[in-house]
Structures are given as structure tokens and as C-alpha cells.
Design a protein around this motif. Structure first.
Motif, PDB file in Angstrom:
ATOM      1  N   UNK A 181       0.836  -1.202   0.000  1.00 43.26           N
ATOM      2  CA  UNK A 181       0.000   0.000   0.000  1.00 43.26           C
ATOM      3  C   UNK A 181       0.871   1.253   0.000  1.00 43.26           C
ATOM      4  N   UNK A 182       1.885   1.272   0.863  1.00 43.48           N
ATOM      5  CA  UNK A 182       2.746   2.448   0.986  1.00 43.48           C
ATOM      6  C   UNK A 182       3.444   2.773  -0.329  1.00 43.48           C
ATOM      7  N   UNK A 183       4.012   1.759  -0.990  1.00 44.00           N
ATOM      8  CA  UNK A 183       4.779   2.036  -2.208  1.00 44.00           C
ATOM      9  C   UNK A 183       3.847   2.442  -3.349  1.00 44.00           C
ATOM     10  N   UNK A 184       2.635   1.883  -3.378  1.00 47.44           N
ATOM     11  CA  UNK A 184       1.681   2.293  -4.405  1.00 47.44           C
ATOM     12  C   UNK A 184       1.242   3.735  -4.189  1.00 47.44           C
ATOM     13  N   UNK A 185       0.967   4.084  -2.939  1.00 44.28           N
ATOM     14  CA  UNK A 185       0.595   5.468  -2.621  1.00 44.28           C
ATOM     15  C   UNK A 185       1.744   6.414  -2.946  1.00 44.28           C
ATOM     16  N   UNK A 217       9.894   5.024  -1.474  1.00 41.54           N
ATOM     17  CA  UNK A 217      11.168   4.311  -1.439  1.00 41.54           C
ATOM     18  C   UNK A 217      11.645   3.899  -0.054  1.00 41.54           C
ATOM     19  N   UNK A 218      11.670   4.841   0.896  1.00 39.90           N
ATOM     20  CA  UNK A 218      12.337   4.565   2.175  1.00 39.90           C
ATOM     21  C   UNK A 218      11.728   3.374   2.907  1.00 39.90           C
ATOM     22  N   UNK A 219      10.414   3.357   3.012  1.00 40.80           N
ATOM     23  CA  UNK A 219       9.754   2.257   3.713  1.00 40.80           C
ATOM     24  C   UNK A 219       9.872   0.949   2.924  1.00 40.80           C
ATOM     25  N   UNK A 223      13.034  -0.209   5.280  1.00 45.43           N
ATOM     26  CA  UNK A 223      12.311  -0.448   6.533  1.00 45.43           C
ATOM     27  C   UNK A 223      11.453  -1.713   6.469  1.00 45.43           C
ATOM     28  N   UNK A 224      10.618  -1.841   5.449  1.00 50.16           N
ATOM     29  CA  UNK A 224       9.717  -2.990   5.378  1.00 50.16           C
ATOM     30  C   UNK A 224      10.462  -4.320   5.252  1.00 50.16           C
ATOM     31  N   UNK A 225      11.477  -4.450   4.372  1.00 53.37           N
ATOM     32  CA  UNK A 225      12.214  -5.717   4.347  1.00 53.37           C
ATOM     33  C   UNK A 225      12.844  -6.081   5.693  1.00 53.37           C
ATOM     34  N   UNK A 226      13.412  -5.090   6.391  1.00 50.13           N
ATOM     35  CA  UNK A 226      13.968  -5.349   7.723  1.00 50.13           C
ATOM     36  C   UNK A 226      12.915  -5.905   8.667  1.00 50.13           C
ATOM     37  N   UNK A 227      11.780  -5.227   8.707  1.00 43.42           N
ATOM     38  CA  UNK A 227      10.729  -5.607   9.649  1.00 43.42           C
ATOM     39  C   UNK A 227      10.119  -6.954   9.275  1.00 43.42           C
ATOM     40  N   UNK A 251      16.524   4.523   4.658  1.00 38.65           N
ATOM     41  CA  UNK A 251      15.772   4.488   3.409  1.00 38.65           C
ATOM     42  C   UNK A 251      15.691   5.851   2.758  1.00 38.65           C
ATOM     43  N   UNK A 252      15.556   6.895   3.561  1.00 37.45           N
ATOM     44  CA  UNK A 252      15.559   8.262   3.024  1.00 37.45           C
ATOM     45  C   UNK A 252      16.919   8.568   2.397  1.00 37.45           C
ATOM     46  N   UNK A 253      17.986   8.216   3.101  1.00 32.05           N
ATOM     47  CA  UNK A 253      19.330   8.435   2.564  1.00 32.05           C
ATOM     48  C   UNK A 253      19.526   7.668   1.259  1.00 32.05           C
ATOM     49  N   UNK A 254      19.021   6.456   1.213  1.00 37.60           N
ATOM     50  CA  UNK A 254      19.105   5.618   0.007  1.00 37.60           C
ATOM     51  C   UNK A 254      18.460   6.318  -1.186  1.00 37.60           C
TER      52      UNK A 254
END
Length: 372
Positions: A181-185, A217-219, A223-227, A251-254
Motif C-alpha cells: 500500500x505504501x509504495x503504491x501510494x 522508497x524509504x519504507x 524499513x519494510x524488508x527489515x521488519x 531508506x531516506x538516505x538511500x
């Protein structure tokens, strides 16, 4: 490092097995579907496997070490090791699907040094002498390839979850849904900013660009793969909080690094034309920072040229110089450093295994300093 290499090999083998199964089904339907298999394999044969690595080290940060990493061995830890390899493979397949769709939306010609999927379908149409609009054929076919990869990602992800306790599997699945959902949004907001920016208050441009980074991107990238990996291992709330506090700023830095590479990257290294993001009209943090610093004349010229698909090399170089002289490039570099330091500080305070913490620090440096 050897453990990461082993993980990448296992994930690649799991992806190949999923593609083999899919090829059998496609071949049973029609030989005309062969390009779906060929293009999917090409797309999934490369890449840095960052999402798989973060998923694995998220798992390892909770599961800890108890002998060598061997998902084929017996025991409960090895069962979750097999699960995390399978889930990590699903994340990489999902990423491939997102790239296919992203290239269509961005009108990109290349991906990793090869023609983008929709361009490959266009060429197939032209070379085969078929009738109709080849560009439309290319777009429609690539959309379906992306959808096929999404379906394959779901199927592989479910195979990983089947190795877990059902209650744990439901929690992992929910995180996967949230990521999607996050990446689609975020992707929609990215598309929206490219066209809606003239109607938006100048004071909001930077904040809105930062929001796109977080959700597009960041999440999704870190973030999401880690979690997800940590949840496979049965992470505690404190461990999840530590990984999120590490993953989001990293993720923001990435993505900030990605934005710089989209303008200044070497095509021989990135596999994409120089200044591709300028031709696509990306309203990134880099652009928002430059617009905020530039006087009206150069800002107006930037707005006029940004998004022109026919920018020549001289115009790209001029825009690069404008972005650099505005101070925006230096500001983004400082922001990358701040976000990486924030991520590392969060990692230090998190109740995670020391070996995984060390690997995550190394990954943080890799993704924030990369050149492609």
C-alpha cells in the motif's frame, strides 16, 4: 560478508525455481507467452538484492547465530531460515514488478543497461511485422508482465509463510500488505507531483518531495524488508522499533542518493542515460531544494526545461551546473550524512544481535555511498 553472499545465492536460486515453475505453466498455455519468461528472467538476473539482504539481516538481528546458515538443515531455526530466504525472494520479485510499472510511468528507455520491458515489447512488435500501434502493444504487454510478477511474488511469499506458525504468518503478511500500500501510494504521489506542482504553494514543495521519498522508497526499500525479516524470526516490539528507527532514515538516505544518481550518475555504471530524471521531470528533494535557493530567473528556466524528454547533452549539463551552484547538491549530501548517522545511532540503542548490527552498519554505508 560470506554469509550475505550465501544468502544472495540462495535467493537467486529460489527465484529461478519460481520462474521455472511459471515457465511450465506459461508454455502449457501458449508458446506466444515465451517473452514473459525471457524478460522476467533478464530483469531478475541482476540487481544488488538489497531488499533480500535487509530482510535476511532483519531476521538474523532477532534469530541470532546458532551454527552455520543452512536452510536445508533440520530444526526450528532452520525452518525460519528457509522461510526468510523464500520471503526475501518474493520481495525481489515484487521489486522487479515495481520496476516494470515504474519504467512505463517514467517513460524510461532503459533498465540496468538493457531496454526497459515496454521497449522490448515494442521492438518485438516491430521486428515481427505485427499490425497496430507498437507503443500501445509495448505498454499493455509490460503492464501485464508487471502484473504477472506481482502474482508470482504473492505465490512465493505465501510459500514462505506456510513454513511459519499461522499466527506469525498473519503478522508477516500484514506487513507485506502495508508495504505494498505504501509504495503504491508513494508512486502515485510521485506521478502527481510532476503535474500538480504549479498549483501548490511554494512553501510546500520540499515537504511534499520528502513525503514521496518516505512512501515511495524509504519504507519499501529498507524499513519494510527489515521488519518483515524480523517478524519471521518472532521479533519483540522493542526490536521492531529499533529496526524501524534504523530503516526509515537509512531508506531516506538511500533515495536521496538515488536522486543524485538520476541527475549526475555515470550511464556506464547506472545503466540509464545521463540526466534521466531531468528528462522525466522528477520533482525530487534535490529539485525542491534548488528551487528554494535559486533567484526567479534561473528558477523559471529550471521549471521550463525540467520534464522535457528531448533535453540534449548541453541542456543537461547546464541544469546540472544550476543545481550544483544553487547549493542543492551539497545540501542533499549533508542530508544523506545526517540520515545515515541517525540510522546508525538508532541501531546502537536497539536490542539486536551484535553480528547483525555490524552487518547492518556495513549495509548502511554501502547503500548511501553507492554509485549505481
Amino acid at each position: 560478508m560470506a554469509e550475505s553472499t550465501r544468502l544472495v545465492d540462495l535467493v537467486s536460486a529460489r527465484i529461478d525455481r519460481a520462474l521455472d515453475d511459471q515457465r511450465e505453466r506459461l508454455a502449457a498455455i501458449s508458446a506466444d507467452l515465451a517473452p514473459f519468461d525471457a524478460y522476467a528472467r533478464d530483469l531478475l538476473s541482476g540487481g544488488k538484492r538489497f531488499r533480500a539482504l535487509f530482510c535476511y539481516w532483519g531476521w538474523q538481528s532477532v534469530a541470532g547465530r546458532s551454527g552455520s546458515f543452512d536452510p536445508l538443515a533440520e530444526g526450528s531455526r532452520q525452518t525460519t531460515a528457509e522461510a526468510v530466504v523464500t520471503v526475501a525472494a518474493a520481495l525481489e520479485i515484487f521489486h522487479a514488478a515495481a520496476l516494470v510499472h515504474d519504467d512505463i510511468m517514467d517513460r524510461s528507455d532503459t533498465r540496468r543497461g538493457r531496454p526497459a520491458a515496454h521497449r522490448r515489447f515494442e521492438s518485438l512488435h516491430e521486428q515481427s511485422g505485427w499490425v497496430g500501434d507498437r507503443a500501445l502493444y509495448g505498454t499493455n504487454s509490460a503492464l501485464l508482465l508487471g502484473d504477472l510478477l506481482l502474482s508470482l511474488s504473492d505465490a512465493v511469499f505465501d510459500e514462505g509463510l506456510a513454513l511459519l506458525d499461522p499466527a506469525r504468518g498473519r503478522v508477516v503478511r500484514q506487513e507485506f500488505h502495508t508495504m505494498r500500500l505504501d509504495v503504491t501510494a508513494g508512486q502515485y504521489l510521485d506521478v502527481h507531483e510532476e503535474t500538480a506542482w504549479p498549483s501548490i504553494d511554494e512553501a510546500e514543495h520540499l515537504v511534499r518531495a520528502q513525503r514521496v521519498i518516505v512512501f515511495k522508497s524509504a519504507k519499501y526499500s529498507i524499513e519494510a524488508p527489515l521488519v518483515i525479516g524480523a517478524l519471521v524470526a518472532g521479533a519483540s516490539d522493542a526490536q521492531l522499533e529499533g529496526l524501524r528507527s534504523f530503516g526509515l532514515p537509512l531508506g531516506v538516505a538511500y533515495q536521496l542518493r538515488d536522486d543524485l544518481l538520476g541527475v549526475f550518475g555515470d550511464p556506464e555504471v547506472t545503466g540509464k542515460p545521463a540526466g534521466d530524471d531531468l528528462r522525466e521531470g522528477k520533482r525530487t528533494v534535490l529539485i525542491a531544494s534548488a528551487r528554494k535557493a535559486l533567484p526567479s530567473g534561473p528558477r523559471q528556466l529550471l521549471d521550463e526545461l525540467l520534464g522535457d524528454p528531448d533535453l540534449d547533452e548541453a541542456q543537461v549539463q547546464m541544469l546540472r551546473a544550476t543545481l550544483t551552484e544553487s547549493g542543492a547538491v551539497a545540501a542533499v549530501e549533508r542530508s544523506i550524512d545526517r540520515h545515515v548517522q541517525r540510522a546508525k545511532a538508532a541501531l546502537e540503542a536497539a536490542p539486536l544481535t551484535p553480528s547483525a548490527r555490524e552487518q547492518l552498519v556495513s549495509l548502511a554505508d554501502t547503500v548511501s555511498r553507492r554509485v549505481a
